[in-house]
Design an enzyme around this catalytic site. Sequence first.
Site, mmCIF file in Angstrom:
data_model
loop_
_atom_site.group_PDB
_atom_site.id
_atom_site.type_symbol
_atom_site.label_atom_id
_atom_site.label_comp_id
_atom_site.label_asym_id
_atom_site.label_seq_id
_atom_site.Cartn_x
_atom_site.Cartn_y
_atom_site.Cartn_z
ATOM 1 N N ASP A 34 0.835 -1.209 0.000
ATOM 2 C CA ASP A 34 0.000 0.000 0.000
ATOM 3 C C ASP A 34 0.870 1.260 0.000
ATOM 4 O OD1 ASP A 34 -2.355 1.412 -0.046
ATOM 5 O OD2 ASP A 34 -2.729 1.225 2.103
ATOM 6 N N GLY A 35 0.360 2.297 -0.651
ATOM 7 C CA GLY A 35 1.032 3.598 -0.594
ATOM 8 C C GLY A 35 1.577 4.097 -1.920
ATOM 9 N N ASN A 36 1.311 3.365 -2.993
ATOM 10 C CA ASN A 36 1.842 3.799 -4.302
ATOM 11 C C ASN A 36 1.284 5.162 -4.714
ATOM 12 O OD1 ASN A 36 3.059 1.308 -4.444
ATOM 13 N ND2 ASN A 36 1.610 0.439 -5.897
ATOM 14 N N TRP A 91 2.780 7.978 -2.691
ATOM 15 C CA TRP A 91 4.183 8.183 -3.094
ATOM 16 C C TRP A 91 4.223 9.073 -4.349
ATOM 17 C CZ3 TRP A 91 7.113 7.306 -7.432
ATOM 18 C CH2 TRP A 91 8.515 7.307 -7.273
ATOM 19 N N SER A 93 -7.152 -6.074 -5.922
ATOM 20 C CA SER A 93 -8.273 -6.706 -5.215
ATOM 21 C C SER A 93 -9.532 -6.669 -6.077
ATOM 22 C CB SER A 93 -8.529 -5.969 -3.897
ATOM 23 O OG SER A 93 -9.145 -4.722 -4.172
ATOM 24 N N THR A 94 -10.521 -7.448 -5.661
ATOM 25 C CA THR A 94 -11.803 -7.430 -6.374
ATOM 26 C C THR A 94 -12.440 -6.036 -6.307
ATOM 27 O OG1 THR A 94 -12.708 -8.392 -4.337
ATOM 28 C CG2 THR A 94 -12.404 -9.888 -6.175
ATOM 29 N N ASN A 105 -10.640 -3.213 -6.409
ATOM 30 C CA ASN A 105 -9.829 -2.238 -7.160
ATOM 31 C C ASN A 105 -10.377 -1.928 -8.558
ATOM 32 O OD1 ASN A 105 -6.628 -3.346 -5.771
ATOM 33 N ND2 ASN A 105 -7.937 -1.657 -5.119
ATOM 34 N N ARG A 143 -11.575 1.660 -9.331
ATOM 35 C CA ARG A 143 -10.671 2.804 -9.552
ATOM 36 C C ARG A 143 -10.838 3.321 -10.989
ATOM 37 N NH1 ARG A 143 -5.232 2.282 -6.003
ATOM 38 N NH2 ARG A 143 -6.278 1.553 -4.134
ATOM 39 N N ARG A 156 -5.249 -2.347 8.631
ATOM 40 C CA ARG A 156 -6.367 -3.208 8.256
ATOM 41 C C ARG A 156 -5.868 -4.326 7.365
ATOM 42 N NH1 ARG A 156 -8.354 2.065 6.537
ATOM 43 N NH2 ARG A 156 -7.539 2.232 4.431
HETATM 44 C C1 FPP Z 1 -2.075 -0.004 -3.319
HETATM 45 O O1 FPP Z 1 -1.579 1.328 -3.267
HETATM 46 C C2 FPP Z 1 -1.514 -0.673 -4.493
HETATM 47 C C3 FPP Z 1 -2.244 -1.235 -5.481
HETATM 48 C C4 FPP Z 1 -3.720 -1.261 -5.500
HETATM 49 C C5 FPP Z 1 -1.600 -1.838 -6.672
HETATM 50 C C6 FPP Z 1 -0.326 -2.587 -6.415
HETATM 51 C C7 FPP Z 1 0.335 -2.789 -7.710
HETATM 52 C C8 FPP Z 1 1.658 -2.766 -7.950
HETATM 53 C C9 FPP Z 1 2.686 -2.652 -6.888
HETATM 54 C C10 FPP Z 1 2.173 -2.836 -9.347
HETATM 55 C C11 FPP Z 1 1.959 -4.108 -10.087
HETATM 56 C C12 FPP Z 1 2.349 -5.312 -9.362
HETATM 57 C C13 FPP Z 1 3.111 -6.327 -9.830
HETATM 58 C C14 FPP Z 1 3.055 -7.600 -9.072
HETATM 59 C C15 FPP Z 1 3.965 -6.253 -11.038
HETATM 60 P P1 FPP Z 1 -2.596 2.536 -3.436
HETATM 61 O O2 FPP Z 1 -2.712 2.853 -4.880
HETATM 62 O O3 FPP Z 1 -3.911 2.204 -2.785
HETATM 63 O O4 FPP Z 1 -1.843 3.672 -2.675
HETATM 64 P P2 FPP Z 1 -2.486 4.860 -1.824
HETATM 65 O O5 FPP Z 1 -3.141 4.238 -0.615
HETATM 66 O O6 FPP Z 1 -1.295 5.690 -1.459
HETATM 67 O O7 FPP Z 1 -3.454 5.578 -2.721
#
Ligand code: FPP
Length: 243
Positions: free
Chosen positions: A30-32, A35, A75-76, A78, A81, A197
Amino acid sequence: MLFRKKKREEKPIFLENVGDSLRHIAFIMDGNGRWAKARSLPREMGHKKGASVFERITLHCFSRGIHAVTVYAFSTENWSRPQKEVDAIMALLSDYLDYAEQKFKDYDARLVILGDKSRLSPSLREKAERIEEMSKDRSHILNIALNYGARDEIVTACNSLIAEGKTSVTRDDISSHLYTALSGDPDLVVRTGGDFRISNFLLWQSAYAEFYFTKTLWPDLTEGEVDAAIAEFLGRHRRYGGL
Ligand code: FPP
């Protein structure tokens, strides 16, 4: 449970093969989005960075002797988005699978997709199934949870058991019908991004897992912090409800 308020000062931790105590580690990545936002970048760039960190961290875990690594990629829930973001994550996964074919071999790892593949694009599904089949005799396991939801997983397992004619079931029946039948339960679940969570992830399997929560955003996670989480895990006394 552990939550680090301050960013940990990173000291090298000397760990070698931890596979006897820690066979299966799982990550909620989590956190992409945050970031990317902090850098005024589109969210997709956070996922891109997250995908490269995922690769580094996975290989690091295998090099520590961990048998199975599970990541929560999509996730199911997601699907709700924006389409642009969903498409970007699917493209990253697809690119990763192209590129990872060789890497899987180098690490003697097999790919297992956890989740309902029927909603994936035919090309992504075909690619994932081809690599799953091709890698099936390898010893390590990389589980990628994709279109995954733990409640749906349990319902699907129960429906399979009913279809097999069962009128009553055991815990082992359920465990062996989950997507994780090959890798078993995680010993340690790491969640980045600061939330406490479980977000519909491995609900059945994490009954006795240890948890490690960190404020570090997934794209900032380092091998050093993973080692700190492992060291923390190794220092805990797992009682499984006993004394
Ligand atoms: C949650 O962060 C992250 C995701 C829903 C996607 C994760 C996907 C990757 C790391 C890339 C693809 C994966 C692979 C296995 C190649 P968020 O977007 O909810 O972050 P936020 O809470 O800061 O908004």
